[in-house]
Design a protein around this motif. Structure first.
Motif, PDB file in Angstrom:
ATOM      1  N   ALA A  31      30.010 111.426  20.269  1.00 37.47           N
ATOM      2  CA  ALA A  31      29.716 110.553  19.129  1.00 37.47           C
ATOM      3  C   ALA A  31      29.322 109.163  19.613  1.00 37.47           C
ATOM      4  N   GLU A  32      29.960 108.711  20.677  1.00 35.21           N
ATOM      5  CA  GLU A  32      29.725 107.341  21.123  1.00 35.21           C
ATOM      6  C   GLU A  32      28.442 107.182  21.927  1.00 35.21           C
ATOM      7  N   VAL A  33      28.243 108.046  22.927  1.00 35.78           N
ATOM      8  CA  VAL A  33      27.097 107.822  23.813  1.00 35.78           C
ATOM      9  C   VAL A  33      26.006 108.877  23.673  1.00 35.78           C
ATOM     10  N   GLY A  34      26.313 110.004  23.003  1.00 37.79           N
ATOM     11  CA  GLY A  34      25.313 111.064  22.847  1.00 37.79           C
ATOM     12  C   GLY A  34      25.329 112.020  24.029  1.00 37.79           C
ATOM     13  N   TYR A  35      24.686 113.180  23.848  1.00 39.17           N
ATOM     14  CA  TYR A  35      24.694 114.198  24.891  1.00 39.17           C
ATOM     15  C   TYR A  35      24.047 113.712  26.191  1.00 39.17           C
ATOM     16  N   GLY A  36      22.906 113.042  26.043  1.00 37.30           N
ATOM     17  CA  GLY A  36      22.141 112.640  27.226  1.00 37.30           C
ATOM     18  C   GLY A  36      22.945 111.791  28.197  1.00 37.30           C
ATOM     19  N   ARG A  37      23.746 110.856  27.638  1.00 37.44           N
ATOM     20  CA  ARG A  37      24.461 109.935  28.527  1.00 37.44           C
ATOM     21  C   ARG A  37      25.914 110.328  28.755  1.00 37.44           C
ATOM     22  N   LEU A  38      26.338 111.471  28.186  1.00 35.65           N
ATOM     23  CA  LEU A  38      27.721 111.895  28.381  1.00 35.65           C
ATOM     24  C   LEU A  38      27.953 112.309  29.832  1.00 35.65           C
ATOM     25  N   SER A  39      29.051 111.830  30.431  1.00 33.34           N
ATOM     26  CA  SER A  39      29.365 112.250  31.799  1.00 33.34           C
ATOM     27  C   SER A  39      30.753 112.880  31.859  1.00 33.34           C
TER      28      SER A  39
ATOM     29  N   ARG B 118      21.871 106.247  14.705  1.00 36.29           N
ATOM     30  CA  ARG B 118      22.317 105.073  15.477  1.00 36.29           C
ATOM     31  C   ARG B 118      21.801 103.770  14.896  1.00 36.29           C
ATOM     32  N   ASN B 119      20.690 103.825  14.161  1.00 34.88           N
ATOM     33  CA  ASN B 119      20.026 102.612  13.696  1.00 34.88           C
ATOM     34  C   ASN B 119      19.859 102.628  12.172  1.00 34.88           C
ATOM     35  N   PRO B 120      20.687 101.852  11.467  1.00 33.13           N
ATOM     36  CA  PRO B 120      20.672 101.869   9.987  1.00 33.13           C
ATOM     37  C   PRO B 120      19.304 101.503   9.401  1.00 33.13           C
TER      38      PRO B 120
END
Lengths: 202, 202
Positions: A31-39, B118-120
């Motif tokens: 939820a916070e960083v998204g799949y792409g940036r999840l580590s 992410r962007n309202p």
């Protein structure tokens, strides 16, 4: 779930509380960083465990995310049996609408959909998880309604679920506009009317 | 469209063919690299124009993408008037299903939805463009059907469109499973039945 399996001789037992903490951490990181940036590192840190605890359960990020998200998607939709088709629908629409409006779901879902558009493996796994559960819910509530004589035999369970889920998804996940209980009631009544009118000889 | 406006005294006239080339380049760049990595430079290069040609029309990337995508979304759904509500729906479902399966749309839509989460500002603009057009289509086809005596007065045009668009979006953009003409026919018949049964005194 891995933690409830009996461990084979020589294998380490996987602690259920650690599995739960990792699952929870994955949902929050998504939820916070998204799949792409999840580590995996950030997941382990948030769960308060080492990276090996994660790798003991899932071999990579993609497998981990898909298994966890599919599981949550399945568990969040119940199989209602209230005694009437229209109230089964009302209960389902209520629960699905709450789930789609949940802060975490409303961040994670669009992000995974965007990944699915780029990655066929993600698209296929999400599709399988969603379709399988959608089919099961549809067959159960339509089957009950046909048995009660509320719907004609031969009513298409998948169309029933599409007519219910589609508008909720469109309004809550695409338009992102709130809906009220009146809407849910009207939707359930509309879907019931649509299916009652359906010819059994399709 | 900027190109069709009469240019104020002293302002440069914006050439329509250049505007069209830029619009086209934006759609292709969006599909290829997504909103996050789209650059004005790459758009200008693909359109075969200088960056100033882009900035003469839109002041930044967000404004440009939102105006172009909203315009395409609006233009891709027609206002049918076939003489019967059910065939209006069949025509609409056919066109919407083709649009949602279009290679470019099926890449761009999920990506913008993820940005919207992410962007309202993006969420609000997309919502406005989609809602406004959805309302106009619904009011037109339901209004025609009420005038013909096919649907009860007081039929909710927004519910009509939700019941039609929702299942198409769910099946094509979320589950990503193909649908055939039978499905479209069945869906149109279901939506018509749902609305015919609707009480006018809601």
């Amino acid at each position: 779930m891995a933690a409830t399996k009996r461990a084979p001789a020589g294998a380490a037992v996987l602690r259920g509380d650690i599995t739960a903490a990792i699952r929870n951490a994955v949902m929050h990181e998504l939820a916070e960083v998204g799949y792409g940036r999840l580590s995996i590192e950030a997941v382990a840190r948030r769960a308060g465990v080492g990276k090996t605890a994660v790798y003991r359960r899932w071999s990579n990020k993609l497998e981990m995310v898909l298994e966890i998200v599919s599981g949550v998607a399945e568990r969040s939709v119940p199989m209602p049996d209230t005694g009437s088709f229209e109230s089964d629908l009302q209960l389902l629409t209520f629960i699905v609408s709450k789930a789609l409006q949940h802060r975490i779901a409303s961040q994670i879902i669009p992000d995974l959909m965007a990944e699915a558009a780029r990655n066929p493996k993600i698209a296929e796994t999400l599709n399988k998880a969603l379709s399988k559960h959608q089919r099961a819910v549809g067959e159960t509530i339509v089957g009950q309604a046909v048995a009660r004589g509320e719907l004609p035999a031969g009513t298409d369970p998948e169309m029933a679920v599409d007519l219910m889920l589609g508008p909720l998804y469109w309004r809550l996940a695409v338009l992102r506009t709130p809906i009220d209980d009146d809407y849910l009631e009207k939707l359930s009544a509309s879907v019931t009317a649509a299916l009652r009118a359906g010819s059994p000889a399709q």
